[in-house]
Write an enzyme that holds these catalytic residues in place. Structure first.
Site, PDB file in Angstrom:
ATOM      1  N   GLY A 253     -15.938   2.347   3.718  1.00 15.17           N
ATOM      2  CA  GLY A 253     -14.604   2.944   3.717  1.00 15.17           C
ATOM      3  C   GLY A 253     -13.796   2.650   2.474  1.00 15.17           C
ATOM      4  O   GLY A 253     -12.586   2.862   2.449  1.00 15.17           O
ATOM      5  N   GLN A 254     -14.472   2.165   1.411  1.00 15.02           N
ATOM      6  CA  GLN A 254     -13.738   1.862   0.178  1.00 15.02           C
ATOM      7  C   GLN A 254     -13.427   3.155  -0.565  1.00 15.02           C
ATOM      8  O   GLN A 254     -14.331   3.969  -0.805  1.00 15.02           O
ATOM      9  CB  GLN A 254     -14.573   0.933  -0.714  1.00 15.02           C
ATOM     10  CG  GLN A 254     -13.825   0.472  -1.961  1.00 15.02           C
ATOM     11  CD  GLN A 254     -14.647  -0.490  -2.812  1.00 15.02           C
ATOM     12  OE1 GLN A 254     -15.848  -0.673  -2.599  1.00 15.02           O
ATOM     13  NE2 GLN A 254     -13.987  -1.091  -3.796  1.00 15.02           N
TER      14      GLN A 254
ATOM     15  N   ASP B 247       0.850  -1.194   0.000  1.00 20.16           N
ATOM     16  CA  ASP B 247       0.000   0.000   0.000  1.00 20.16           C
ATOM     17  C   ASP B 247       0.885   1.243   0.000  1.00 20.16           C
ATOM     18  O   ASP B 247       1.883   1.324   0.712  1.00 20.16           O
ATOM     19  CB  ASP B 247      -0.917  -0.007   1.239  1.00 20.16           C
ATOM     20  CG  ASP B 247      -2.079   0.955   1.098  1.00 20.16           C
ATOM     21  OD1 ASP B 247      -3.228   0.492   0.996  1.00 20.16           O
ATOM     22  OD2 ASP B 247      -1.843   2.191   1.103  1.00 20.16           O
ATOM     23  N   ILE B 248       0.505   2.246  -0.791  1.00 21.62           N
ATOM     24  CA  ILE B 248       1.291   3.466  -0.928  1.00 21.62           C
ATOM     25  C   ILE B 248       1.236   4.304   0.360  1.00 21.62           C
ATOM     26  O   ILE B 248       2.135   5.123   0.606  1.00 21.62           O
ATOM     27  CB  ILE B 248       0.776   4.276  -2.147  1.00 21.62           C
ATOM     28  CG1 ILE B 248       1.843   5.182  -2.702  1.00 21.62           C
ATOM     29  CG2 ILE B 248      -0.490   5.048  -1.811  1.00 21.62           C
ATOM     30  CD1 ILE B 248       1.509   5.763  -4.071  1.00 21.62           C
TER      31      ILE B 248
ATOM     32  N   ASN C 104     -12.936  -3.633   2.120  1.00 25.06           N
ATOM     33  CA  ASN C 104     -13.936  -2.586   2.284  1.00 25.06           C
ATOM     34  C   ASN C 104     -14.815  -2.557   1.042  1.00 25.06           C
ATOM     35  O   ASN C 104     -14.316  -2.712  -0.074  1.00 25.06           O
ATOM     36  CB  ASN C 104     -13.259  -1.224   2.468  1.00 25.06           C
ATOM     37  CG  ASN C 104     -12.389  -1.179   3.711  1.00 25.06           C
ATOM     38  OD1 ASN C 104     -12.733  -1.755   4.738  1.00 25.06           O
ATOM     39  ND2 ASN C 104     -11.257  -0.491   3.626  1.00 25.06           N
TER      40      ASN C 104
ATOM     41  N   HIS D  42     -10.333  -5.332  -3.547  1.00 29.71           N
ATOM     42  CA  HIS D  42      -9.017  -5.689  -3.000  1.00 29.71           C
ATOM     43  C   HIS D  42      -9.153  -6.111  -1.554  1.00 29.71           C
ATOM     44  O   HIS D  42     -10.053  -5.676  -0.842  1.00 29.71           O
ATOM     45  CB  HIS D  42      -8.033  -4.520  -3.109  1.00 29.71           C
ATOM     46  CG  HIS D  42      -8.543  -3.230  -2.533  1.00 29.71           C
ATOM     47  ND1 HIS D  42      -9.418  -2.416  -3.214  1.00 29.71           N
ATOM     48  CD2 HIS D  42      -8.336  -2.635  -1.336  1.00 29.71           C
ATOM     49  CE1 HIS D  42      -9.716  -1.370  -2.473  1.00 29.71           C
ATOM     50  NE2 HIS D  42      -9.089  -1.469  -1.320  1.00 29.71           N
TER      51      HIS D  42
ATOM     52  N   HIS E  80      -6.936  -6.056   2.046  1.00 30.41           N
ATOM     53  CA  HIS E  80      -5.791  -5.516   2.780  1.00 30.41           C
ATOM     54  C   HIS E  80      -5.265  -6.610   3.712  1.00 30.41           C
ATOM     55  O   HIS E  80      -6.057  -7.257   4.403  1.00 30.41           O
ATOM     56  CB  HIS E  80      -6.218  -4.353   3.688  1.00 30.41           C
ATOM     57  CG  HIS E  80      -6.802  -3.168   2.999  1.00 30.41           C
ATOM     58  ND1 HIS E  80      -6.089  -1.998   2.805  1.00 30.41           N
ATOM     59  CD2 HIS E  80      -8.036  -2.949   2.483  1.00 30.41           C
ATOM     60  CE1 HIS E  80      -6.879  -1.111   2.205  1.00 30.41           C
ATOM     61  NE2 HIS E  80      -8.054  -1.653   2.005  1.00 30.41           N
TER      62      HIS E  80
HETATM   63  P1  5GP Z   1      -9.707   1.182   0.328  1.00 27.08           P
HETATM   64  O1  5GP Z   1      -9.782   2.507   1.058  1.00 27.08           O
HETATM   65  O2  5GP Z   1     -10.415   1.272  -1.009  1.00 27.08           O
HETATM   66  O3  5GP Z   1     -10.130   0.005   1.157  1.00 27.08           O
HETATM   67  O4  5GP Z   1      -8.166   0.931   0.065  1.00 27.08           O
HETATM   68  C1  5GP Z   1      -7.496   1.561  -0.989  1.00 27.08           C
HETATM   69  C2  5GP Z   1      -6.036   1.545  -0.625  1.00 27.08           C
HETATM   70  O5  5GP Z   1      -5.295   1.755  -1.797  1.00 27.08           O
HETATM   71  C3  5GP Z   1      -5.630   2.636   0.378  1.00 27.08           C
HETATM   72  O6  5GP Z   1      -5.061   2.036   1.526  1.00 27.08           O
HETATM   73  C4  5GP Z   1      -4.625   3.485  -0.405  1.00 27.08           C
HETATM   74  O7  5GP Z   1      -3.535   3.924   0.391  1.00 27.08           O
HETATM   75  C5  5GP Z   1      -4.165   2.517  -1.501  1.00 27.08           C
HETATM   76  N1  5GP Z   1      -3.780   3.165  -2.748  1.00 27.08           N
HETATM   77  C6  5GP Z   1      -4.477   4.119  -3.432  1.00 27.08           C
HETATM   78  N2  5GP Z   1      -3.824   4.442  -4.573  1.00 27.08           N
HETATM   79  C7  5GP Z   1      -2.706   3.659  -4.595  1.00 27.08           C
HETATM   80  C8  5GP Z   1      -1.634   3.552  -5.535  1.00 27.08           C
HETATM   81  O8  5GP Z   1      -1.579   4.208  -6.574  1.00 27.08           O
HETATM   82  N3  5GP Z   1      -0.646   2.650  -5.234  1.00 27.08           N
HETATM   83  C9  5GP Z   1      -0.676   1.888  -4.098  1.00 27.08           C
HETATM   84  N4  5GP Z   1       0.352   1.048  -3.903  1.00 27.08           N
HETATM   85  N5  5GP Z   1      -1.679   1.977  -3.200  1.00 27.08           N
HETATM   86  C10 5GP Z   1      -2.682   2.854  -3.452  1.00 27.08           C
END
Ligand code: 5GP
Ligand code: ZN
Length: 114
Positions: A93-94, A30-31, A87, A100, A102
């Site tokens: 919280g998506q 994760d970034i 999520n 995906h 985590h």
């Molecule tokens: P969500 O909030 O949808 O459950 O998780 C999305 C996740 O993707 C977040 O933790 C966010 O930091 C990560 N993320 C968003 N854009 C990027 C990206 O371009 N590269 C990487 N490695 N992670 C990303």
């Protein structure tokens, strides 16, 4: 999905810190990590969220879950414990609408997402 950031990562148009890749899934860091180990496990095929996966996708979903567990072991967090989360939707919280999981570990997690 043309504007999907994770589809762009799958296509190699956006770089990622890759941990695992096979025919069906990609795993990268994760970034914006929320824990010392924070992996994202994504299907190469676009699904908006887990709601869009059906019984037809059960093998893929199972493969993602098993890979999560194997990579938690390989990352050294399985012994003390880790969390596997997906999520779905805004109230879930998506923030990235490409399904995906985590994998979070390496610190004490608590609360909703720790
Ligand atoms: P969500 O909030 O949808 O459950 O998780 C999305 C996740 O993707 C977040 O933790 C966010 O930091 C990560 N993320 C968003 N854009 C990027 C990206 O371009 N590269 C990487 N490695 N992670 C990303
Ligand atoms: Zn996508």
């Amino acid at each position: 999905m043309q504007d999907c950031i994770f589809c762009k990562i799958v296509k190699g148009e956006v770089p990622c810190d890759k941990v695992h890749e096979d025919e069906d899934i990609l795993v990268f860091r994760d970034i914006n990590p929320q824990a010392p180990v924070h992996l994202l496990i994504i299907p190469k095929k676009h699904y908006n969220s887990i709601v869009d996966m059906t019984e037809t996708d059960a093998a893929l979903a199972g493969h993602m879950v098993n890979t999560a567990a194997r990579l938690a072991v390989a990352s050294g967090v399985a012994g003390k414990g880790f969390r596997l989360v997906t999520n779905s939707g805004s109230e879930g919280g998506q923030t990235v609408p490409h399904m995906h999981f985590h994998v979070l570990g390496g610190r004490q997690l608590s609360g909703e997402l720790g």
